[in-house]
Each structure stands twice: as C-alpha cells, then as structure tokens.
Design a protein around this motif. Structure first.
Motif, PDB file in Angstrom:
ATOM      1  N   TYR A 183       0.817  -1.328  -0.030  1.00  0.00           N
ATOM      2  CA  TYR A 183       0.096   0.031  -0.100  1.00  0.00           C
ATOM      3  C   TYR A 183       0.800   1.274  -0.052  1.00  0.00           C
ATOM      4  O   TYR A 183       0.306   2.153  -0.254  1.00  0.00           O
ATOM      5  CB  TYR A 183      -0.900  -0.228   1.206  1.00  0.00           C
ATOM      6  CG  TYR A 183      -1.788  -1.167   1.424  1.00  0.00           C
ATOM      7  CD1 TYR A 183      -3.069  -1.012   0.382  1.00  0.00           C
ATOM      8  CD2 TYR A 183      -1.739  -2.317   2.034  1.00  0.00           C
ATOM      9  CE1 TYR A 183      -3.598  -2.321   0.327  1.00  0.00           C
ATOM     10  CE2 TYR A 183      -2.403  -3.258   2.035  1.00  0.00           C
ATOM     11  CZ  TYR A 183      -3.564  -3.300   1.209  1.00  0.00           C
ATOM     12  OH  TYR A 183      -4.583  -4.439   1.141  1.00  0.00           O
ATOM     13  N   GLY A 184       1.898   1.174   0.229  1.00  0.00           N
ATOM     14  CA  GLY A 184       2.957   2.427   0.505  1.00  0.00           C
ATOM     15  C   GLY A 184       3.848   2.763  -0.882  1.00  0.00           C
ATOM     16  O   GLY A 184       4.480   3.547  -0.745  1.00  0.00           O
ATOM     17  N   ARG A 225       4.471   4.143  -4.418  1.00  0.00           N
ATOM     18  CA  ARG A 225       3.935   4.989  -5.355  1.00  0.00           C
ATOM     19  C   ARG A 225       4.546   4.649  -6.674  1.00  0.00           C
ATOM     20  O   ARG A 225       5.649   5.031  -6.790  1.00  0.00           O
ATOM     21  CB  ARG A 225       4.006   6.550  -4.815  1.00  0.00           C
ATOM     22  CG  ARG A 225       3.501   6.648  -3.662  1.00  0.00           C
ATOM     23  CD  ARG A 225       4.183   8.141  -3.381  1.00  0.00           C
ATOM     24  NE  ARG A 225       3.799   8.272  -1.826  1.00  0.00           N
ATOM     25  CZ  ARG A 225       3.436   9.358  -1.126  1.00  0.00           C
ATOM     26  NH1 ARG A 225       2.779  10.246  -2.019  1.00  0.00           N
ATOM     27  NH2 ARG A 225       3.175   9.248   0.208  1.00  0.00           N
ATOM     28  N   GLU A 269      -1.234  14.644   1.355  1.00  0.00           N
ATOM     29  CA  GLU A 269       0.057  14.101   0.557  1.00  0.00           C
ATOM     30  C   GLU A 269       0.035  12.540   1.061  1.00  0.00           C
ATOM     31  O   GLU A 269       1.048  11.979   0.572  1.00  0.00           O
ATOM     32  CB  GLU A 269       1.401  14.770   1.279  1.00  0.00           C
ATOM     33  CG  GLU A 269       1.279  15.859   0.675  1.00  0.00           C
ATOM     34  CD  GLU A 269       2.156  17.066   1.178  1.00  0.00           C
ATOM     35  OE1 GLU A 269       3.212  16.528   1.982  1.00  0.00           O
ATOM     36  OE2 GLU A 269       2.245  18.379   0.919  1.00  0.00           O
ATOM     37  N   ILE A 270      -0.822  12.153   2.056  1.00  0.00           N
ATOM     38  CA  ILE A 270      -0.668  10.722   2.381  1.00  0.00           C
ATOM     39  C   ILE A 270      -1.004   9.906   1.175  1.00  0.00           C
ATOM     40  O   ILE A 270      -2.014  10.120   0.674  1.00  0.00           O
ATOM     41  CB  ILE A 270      -1.580  10.403   3.563  1.00  0.00           C
ATOM     42  CG1 ILE A 270      -1.268  11.165   4.809  1.00  0.00           C
ATOM     43  CG2 ILE A 270      -1.618   8.771   4.024  1.00  0.00           C
ATOM     44  CD1 ILE A 270       0.140  10.875   5.588  1.00  0.00           C
ATOM     45  N   HIS A 271      -0.311   8.824   0.942  1.00  0.00           N
ATOM     46  CA  HIS A 271      -0.589   8.099  -0.222  1.00  0.00           C
ATOM     47  C   HIS A 271      -1.465   7.202  -0.167  1.00  0.00           C
ATOM     48  O   HIS A 271      -1.702   6.369   1.036  1.00  0.00           O
ATOM     49  CB  HIS A 271       0.823   7.381  -0.514  1.00  0.00           C
ATOM     50  CG  HIS A 271       0.798   6.456  -1.887  1.00  0.00           C
ATOM     51  ND1 HIS A 271       0.439   6.594  -3.036  1.00  0.00           N
ATOM     52  CD2 HIS A 271       0.942   5.179  -2.025  1.00  0.00           C
ATOM     53  CE1 HIS A 271       0.403   5.881  -3.752  1.00  0.00           C
ATOM     54  NE2 HIS A 271       0.699   4.831  -3.299  1.00  0.00           N
ATOM     55  N   ASP A 313       3.181   7.117   6.309  1.00  0.00           N
ATOM     56  CA  ASP A 313       2.989   7.890   4.885  1.00  0.00           C
ATOM     57  C   ASP A 313       2.176   7.349   3.844  1.00  0.00           C
ATOM     58  O   ASP A 313       1.797   7.939   2.889  1.00  0.00           O
ATOM     59  CB  ASP A 313       4.322   8.194   4.327  1.00  0.00           C
ATOM     60  CG  ASP A 313       4.997   6.902   3.783  1.00  0.00           C
ATOM     61  OD1 ASP A 313       4.475   5.791   4.167  1.00  0.00           O
ATOM     62  OD2 ASP A 313       6.229   6.943   3.362  1.00  0.00           O
ATOM     63  N   ALA A 314       1.496   6.251   4.238  1.00  0.00           N
ATOM     64  CA  ALA A 314       0.536   5.577   3.287  1.00  0.00           C
ATOM     65  C   ALA A 314      -0.697   5.112   4.090  1.00  0.00           C
ATOM     66  O   ALA A 314      -0.401   4.674   5.237  1.00  0.00           O
ATOM     67  CB  ALA A 314       1.157   4.536   2.461  1.00  0.00           C
TER      68      ALA A 314
END
Lengths: 659, 298
Positions: A625-626, A628, B213-215, B260-261
């Motif tokens: 999930y993290g 990109r 900004e959190i993915h 961060d996500a």
C-alpha cells in the motif's frame, strides 16, 4: 430503492436482448405467443419507466396458467422442438414481467442462451449461428452492465465479454471434438419442414421447372477429385420419369434395384454434398457406378436412392463413368417406356408415325425429329404460353415456345409414338465453379430435363433436345445469375467483386456444412486416429473427454484466478504463504483482518514471535500500500528498487520457518 | 516541529482530560485534520463538551459554544443587523458561528430551522446575512454534540444533515479503573485551565495539507470500493460523498499513526465513525463492524 434492484435501464436492455433472441423463432411461433411476450415486455417497461413494481403475484400466476393452457391446447404437448421453443419464449416473457432483481436478469440471460440453442436445432445455417453468437455476446454484455454497480461503457464491456467467450473456447472445442457422437441425426425433420424445401419433385408438368429456375438456392455442391467432365457432359441425374398422362410425367413405382454392371469410359470420382430435399434420390453424374453410402442403391433407371428422404445434409463419395454398356433391357421396362395415354396428343402421334415411315430406321428417325426442332421456329424461353390437356400437340404445332421440360416431354412422346422406348430424366445441368474452395455449386436454377431413348444395340442413350434449340443453355458455364444476362466476361464486369464475395461466402458455407455440421462419429474417429489413438471407441473417447475437460477447466481456473491478482501476484502469493506459515501455529488470519492487525494478534498470543511478525507484516503493508508508481516520486529507479524489495520479501518469506 | 511530534503532543494533552479514550480522541483529531465536522453522540455527562473544549484549547483555535435549545433562532447562530442609535445606521453583529471551532451543544434540541442554519454554514464555509456574504474563518470546524434519539425533547437530525458530518464518535462510559482515576483527580475544568496551545491555527492548516499528501495505493482503493459496494447491497448504502470522506479520514488517521500511506487497518479504524451514522443499522442491520467482517481485504 434497493441498489441491486433493476430499473428501466436494465429492463430495456434485457428486453432488447430477448427480442433479438426471439427473432429466429418468429416464423415458428403461434401469433398469440408473440402477442403475450410483446405484452409482458411492454407492460414491464411501462411499469419500470413509472418506477412501479411488477404486477402482483396473483395476476402473474393467472396469466402464466392461462398461457400454459393455451400452449397445451395448441400443441397438445410441452415436448418437442416447437412446443418447447414456444414454452421457453413464454417463460422468458413472464420472467421479464416479474423481474425486480439482478438475479432475475441472470435467469433471463440463461433462457436467452437456451432460446438460441433451440433456434439452432431448427436451422443450423452458418448465418443463423453467427447471428446467435452475437446475440449471446450482446446478452452477456447486458447482464454484465446491469449487475455491476457502475455502468461500464459498451466498448469496455464488449471487450470483457469477448475475453470471456474466448476463454470458453477451449472448453467448447473440447466438448465439440470429443463428446461421443450419435450415429444418426439428433433431430428428425418433420413433414412441415419438408414442405418448405425447394427442389425437383417426382412429377413434371409443363411449367414446373421454370419455377425452380428462379431460385438461387444451392441444390448440392460437388468436388471433383481428378478431372472435371466437360460442361456438355455434366448431367446430374435426378428422378427418372416414365409415366405420362398426356400432360404430367411422373416416376413409376416400384423401382427395382439394378444388377451390377460393367461401366465404360472415363471415370470421375467426386464428393457430392447434397442439401436436404424431400425425396429419396441422391443426384449423381451420369452414370454412377460406385458410392460410399451403404444404405443407398441404384435403381434400374440408374438413379441413386436411399430408403429415407434426404432430411439432413449428406456427403457421398461417388464414382461415375461417362458411358454404360448396352444393357439387356427387360421387356417389362421397355413396355412401360412405350406407353402413351389413349387418345391424347393425336396430331403428334400421327406426325411421328408418318416421319418414322419416311425415315426408315430408328436412328434416322431420331435425327429427323431433332432436325425438325432446329429447322422449325422453336424458341427457348422461360416464360412459355400456357398449355392445356393435349400439351404436346399444342406445343409442337402451335406455340413452339418452351424450355427444357417442354422439349424433353415432346421428344419423349414423339419417340414413344414411333415405337422407340423413351423416358424423361430430370436433374441438374451445369453448375458454377467456386475457385475459392475448388468445388462446383449446383443451384436450383440449374434444374433441367432431358430424355433417354432405348435403341437396340446401343441401349439407353441420353438425348437432350434442348441442346439443339438452345445450345448455350448446355455448353456455357453459367458463372452467376448476375453475369449471365450481361454477356460480358466476368473479369471486366463491374459486379464481379460482388459475384466473388458471394462465392467466398458460399465457400464458407460449404466449410461450415462439411467440417462443422457434418462432424460425425466417422470424422471423430479419424481425428482420434490422427492423434495415433488406435481403434477409437466410446470408452476411449470418454477418457479423452474427461482429460480434456479437466485440462480446459483447470486452465480456466488458472486464468481467472490470475486475473484476480494481476501483476502484484508474486507479492500477494508471498503474503498468502506468510499467512499460511503463521497459521501453522494455530493463529490464522481472518479474511477481513489487516496485516498489521494480524501481526498484533500474533504478538499478543505469542510474544516470542512479536518482533518477527510485526516487521514482516508491516513490510508487506508498506510494499502493498505504500508504494507509489508513476506520480509521487515514482521513477524507473524507484520501480527497480521496489522490485528488489519485493523479491527480498518473497525470499524472506520462503526461508521463514515458524514453530 | 515535525508533524509526528506535534500530533503526539496534542494527543498527550487531550488524553489527560479524557481518560482512557485514546481511540476516540484519535478519531476526533482525525476528523479535524481531515477538515471534516464532527458529531459526538452520547448521553449527557460523559465528557462531550469537555472534549470539544479541550480540542479547541489544544489546537489553538478561537472557540465559541452555542447551546442549542428549542427556541434558538438562526440569527442566534449566524448573527444579525442591529440598528445603532448613535450612528443611526445598521451594524452587522456577527454570530457565534464566526470562530474557528464552534461547539454546537445538543444540536438535536433545536428546531430544524436553527439546525439547518448551522449545517448550511458548515457546508458552504460562508454565511450570507442581509445579502452580504461573509467567509468563515479558516480552519473552520464544527463539533456538534447530540443526545441519543430516545431522550426527551429532541429533534432528530435528518439523514441529509447527518451526512454533512464527516464522522460521528461515541464516547461511552469509562472503565472502572479510569473512572476511579477520574474521581480521584482534579476537576477537569481546572485542569483545562492549565493547558496551553500545543499548536497554532497555522500549524493545523499545515497538518491538514499534510493529510492530502498521504499516499493511497490502488490496492487500497480496491478495498474501499469493495466495502462501498458491499454496503450498497442493502438499503441506504454509502454515498459517493461518504466514500470520499472515508478515504480522507483514513488518510488523516494514517498521518496520526505516523504513516505515509494508508493501510487497510486505517480504513477499518475510521469506518465505523464515518459509516455508522449513514448506514442506519437499526433499519437494515448492517453496521460498519459487520461490513468489515464480510469484506475480505483484497
């Protein structure tokens, strides 16, 4: 409103699909079935556009009972192709009327598939098949669009449905190739079906054949294995007519089997693919000698017959010879072929006797008659004047206009009147060559009639009086109706591309008929032998079928399973592996449990594994999930490092041992 | 200061006034960070007002409290024009809504007219008085408290109004141990007086931008969509607005968790407070908890 309930939009599309599926049945259905189905569809559409629910159960039940009783009264049964199809149509109509949920749409879709199948049972033409396949694709797409919460666009849905259909292909092929075949036809034609078939009949009155010449339908197709006879030799023998009542020629019964004969001349071997027709004869080239159809026999008129009518498309390998030896004719038959009705066509009889006397010999007499045809003003026309009871008199001495049937009839009467045994043979003459698939196409419009006479010493001999009147009818290769009238070479004809396209389509039809529809037990055995399976039998077939089914279903499961986790599959598989490994210690992940929650639970129950579980499951969450890709710092290098991390994770999981 | 440290200090301070309610406090902060409005629903006396007060204090926001009563008028919320005898002119008197954090206490006691005045302001972030449109301050957050529907003298908020609240949080009774601590400790109001602003309004705006900004990975959206689709299998499924809110809240929650996500756990953590007041569990039996259980994480 419930979100899985169906509204106007869904009902509209499924109704359209149903109407498309019903179209092939329209001619077979009683009018009231169409009325009821139309009524239910429009009622449901009207209700849904108003946002109203389906009519109450009581009304629906009453309607259904009423319709079913009507159906039973009409057919006296619910079984059989016609009653069954009508029943399916009614069921589909009522299902639309009561549909309120997506589930109902699925049921209607299934009924539509069955309707398509039923349509194919009644008529297995290639075009109908193509049409029904597209109806099924459309129906499947409709179902898909109606049952997803967001309505996807048509192109996307159709692409998806296309993929589904392609995925079904291996299964289809497996069943089609390996499912044990029955020896006979699965579906017998009824008398009603026969009625609609065009073709030669066992009688010929003046004017009969000209009706046929209007038909562009193919009577049969022929593929010559070696050597093609000249156009003037291509007489396709059909029923032989020996009984004449002054106006109509008809087949005499009974027909005896012919004793074996020694053929002479050039042999022609060919495969003839006969379209269904309501009679027992199989068209062959003059003179047939050998064939590969065990139940067929040759009559003493040299007509190839089988015991039942040609109700299904038939493929026969035949060898014909260009001539037959003079046979010892049996007197009964010769007597039969001399008979003329009493006191009819008196002028002809008189004329014949006089001419015979002046000619001296039979042969000279035949020549004199044929000369008479060419010398006097006889015309070949497809629109001759009508003839009365003394048809031959009228034709020979007053109208002098006619086509093959008139000439053959008049010639045979002239022969019989002079004491020469004669009979009329009907069949086809000529044919169109299809260069795209190397076969000859003989259409109904090629129907023809000629005569055979018996002369002592030579035996039965073919005489075609029409060839003396209109030689171009016999010697020209008619390429296509369209080009026939224009008298231009087909190569510079503006419509030649059109003719070509028609030939290509016919080649496709022939392929469909021979390879697909005629795929029978024999072809199946051949196929198995090709795959080096000796002595194929049903048992081996069933084994192969099971293996094939297992393979194609396995493949299907694998592909569909693969579709569920695209691309990230390795990571997900590693995760499943990881969960499975932790499950061995008695703590299995619940399907709805997040990775970190699961790790927390493990940590609570097994503090010794806390650190390990937390790290691993957190890593997985980060990877899944993290990450990109594309935007947000995703570049080729970060993609690479991501792949490295995934690989590392997979390795760690593989190496992991939990106790 | 880093966002993580800021958030930690906020949480620490808030945990001092409301004991044993760490999860609820996180949810409340999530709602504020996600720029949503918060509905706290519980029986009187469990600390709804205290929590709202504490939030305002800690986040350094200007604070106004409106006690909703049955005779409250829209003007009492929004403000009105007042004729001044000295100048002979009308002067616009701004109502209590013109502050960064508004506590609408016992919102279901007021008449629907007054309720909708507040709710419109919440949605538009602006107020129109005498034809003059005025922007509300930024950040702007409404915390409404509500007594359970079965209490006497309440006007239940209609579905459309409930939908305006990003999250609804229930506080619940404290555990015996926490209650003991509460009983022994200092009075909460006095305690609150000792509190300082941990962050400024500007810091809060920064944090709110950080939330964006959190993915959110595609795989996570798959999960969110699966949840939404499942909810729509019954009457009154989750609306697209709820879906957007769910992702926004999950982002804010991930920020609070220092990630961060967004992870599926974050979605699950906020789902009950985002979805329950929209799902009407009493009508169709589908609660957020049931929703989570029935949808596997893809």
């Amino acid at each position: 409103m419930k979100l899985n309930s169906v509204g106007f939009e869904q009902i509209k599309w499924i109704s359209l699909a149903l109407v498309l599926a019903l179209l092939p049945h329209v001619t077979d259905l009683p009018g009231w079935v169409l009325l009821i189905v139309g009524g239910t569809l429009s009622t449901r559409l009207y209700l849904s556009v108003r946002g109203l629910p389906p009519p109450p159960t009581v009304i629906r039940t009453l309607l259904a009972v009423f319709a079913m009783s009507l159906l039973f009264i009409t057919y006296r049964t619910f079984n059989g192709l016609h009653a069954g199809s009508a029943l399916l149509c009614l069921v589909a109509g009522f299902k639309v009327l009561e549909s309120r949920q997506q589930r109902d749409l699925a049921v209607i879709t299934l009924i539509i598939y069955f309707l398509s199948l039923a349509a194919l049972l009644a008529n297995a033409s290639f075009w109908l098949f193509a049409y029904l396949i597209s109806v099924c694709v459309f129906t499947c797409a409709t179902l898909l669009r109606s049952t997803t919460t967001y309505s996807p666009r048509w192109p996307k849905t159709l692409r998806y449905v296309g993929r589904v259909f392609l995925q079904a292909l291996p299964l289809t092929l497996c069943l089609w190739l390996l499912f044990p075949r029955f020896a006979g036809p699965l579906w017998q034609m009824t008398a009603e079906d026969h009625h609609a078939l065009t073709g030669l009949s066992d009688k010929m009155s003046p004017g009969d054949i000209s009706e046929l010449t209007q038909s562009e339908e193919v009577a049969f197709r022929v593929h010559f294995f070696a050597g093609t006879p000249a156009p003037a030799q291509r007489y396709w023998r059909g029923p032989v007519l020996s009984d004449f009542d002054g106006r109509t020629w008809s087949q005499s019964i009974p027909t005896h089997k012919l004793v074996a004969f020694q053929p002479r001349g050039t042999p022609y071997q060919y495969k003839i693919s006969v379209e269904p027709h309501p009679h027992q004869w199989i068209y062959t080239l003059d003179w047939p000698a050998r064939w590969n159809l065990s139940e067929a026999f040759l009559t003493n008129d040299y007509v190839l017959m089988q015991n039942e009518s040609v109700s299904v498309p038939l493929n026969v390998l035949v060898t014909s010879y260009s001539s037959v030896p003079p046979s010892i004719a049996d007197s009964v038959m010769l007597q039969r072929d001399l008979r003329l009705p009493f006191n009819q066509n008196p002028r002809t009889a008189l004329f014949a006797q006089r001419l015979r006397l002046s000619a001296g010999t039979d042969l000279a007499y035949v020549r004199a008659v044929l000369n008479q045809f060419t010398r006097e003003k006889f015309f070949y026309t497809l629109n001759p004047p009508k003839l009365d009871q003394n048809s031959v008199d009228e034709f020979l001495f007053s109208t002098k206009r006619g086509f093959c049937g008139h000439y053959a009839s008049a010639f045979a009467v002239l022969m019989r009147a002079a004491g020469i045994p004669a009979r009329v043979v009907t069949g086809y003459q000529g044919g169109v060559y299809n260069r795209f698939a190397d076969y000859w196409m003989i259409k109904q419009s090629d129907a023809h009639a000629w005569t055979e006479i018996w002369l002592a010493g030579t035996g039965w001999q073919r005489v075609d009086p029409t060839s003396f009147i209109a030689p171009e009818r016999i010697e020209h290769v008619i390429v296509d109706r369209l080009t026939e009238f224009s008298f231009v070479s087909r190569w510079n004809h503006p419509l030649s591309w059109f003719a070509d396209t028609r030939l290509r389509f016919d080649a496709l039809k022939q392929f469909w008929r021979n390879q697909i529809l005629n795929f029978n037990q024999q072809s199946q055995n051949k196929l198995l032998e090709f795959f080096l399976i000796r002595e194929p039998d049903t048992q081996k077939l069933v084994w192969l079928l099971s293996a094939g089914l297992a393979l194609s279903l396995g493949w299907l499961t694998w592909t569909i399973g693969g579709e569920l986790h695209v691309r990230r599959a390795p990571l997900i598989r590693a995760y499943q592996q990881l969960c499975a490994k932790f499950a061995t210690i008695g703590i299995s992940r619940r399907t709805h449990e997040g990775a970190e929650d699961y790790a927390q639970r493990i940590a609570d129950l097994r503090p010794d594994l806390a650190a390990l579980a937390t790290t691993l499951f957190r890593d997985y969450n980060k990877l899944r999930y993290g990450y990109r890709s594309g935007g947000g710092g995703g570049s080729a290098s970060s993609d690479r490092s991501y792949s490295l991390l995934v690989t590392q994770f997979i390795k760690t999981v593989r190496a992991l041992e939990i106790r | 200061m880093k966002p993580g440290a800021l958030i930690d200090s906020i949480l620490t301070q808030l945990n001092q006034i409301l004991l044993g309610k760490d999860y609820q406090i996180r949810l409340c902060l999530t709602c504020v960070l996600a720029r949503g409005h918060l509905l706290i629903e519980d029986i009187p006396g469990v600390g709804k007002t205290t929590l709202a007060h504490g939030l305002a204090q800690t986040l350094g926001l200007s604070f106004q409290r409106i006690q909703f009563t049955s005779d409250l008028l829209p003007a009492d919320v929004l403000g009105m024009s007042i004729f001044e005898r000295d100048t002979g002119q009308f002067r616009l008197q701004r109502g209590p809504i013109f502050s960064q954090l508004v506590l609408a206490d016992e919102i279901n006691r007021a008449s629907p007219k007054a309720q909708s005045a507040l709710l419109e302001a919440m949605e538009e972030h602006q107020v129109t008085l005498d034809g003059q449109t005025m922007q509300l301050p930024e950040p702007f957050c409404v915390i409404a408290t509500q007594n359970p529907q079965d209490q006497v003298g309440t006007f239940p908020l209609p579905e459309s109004q409930l939908d305006r609240f990003l999250m609804r949080v229930e506080l619940g009774y404290p555990t015996p141990g926490e209650e003991r601590e509460l009983l022994c400790g200092m009075d909460r109001r006095d305690l609150m007086a000792t509190f300082s602003n941990k962050i400024s309004a500007e810091d809060l705006i920064t944090l709110q931008t950080k939330v964006q900004e959190i993915h959110v990975a595609g795989a996570l959206l798959d999960y969110v969509q699966a949840l939404i689709a499942r909810s729509r299998q019954v009457n009154h499924g989750l609306s697209p607005r709820a879906a957007i809110g769910l992702v926004r809240a999950a982002r804010a929650y991930a920020l609070i968790e220092g990630r961060d996500a967004v992870m599926p756990e974050h979605v699950q953590a906020v789902l009950a407070s985002v979805a329950d007041h929209r799902l009407h569990p009493d009508k169709n039996g589908l609660t957020a908890a049931r929703l989570i259980e029935t949808v596997p994480i893809p």
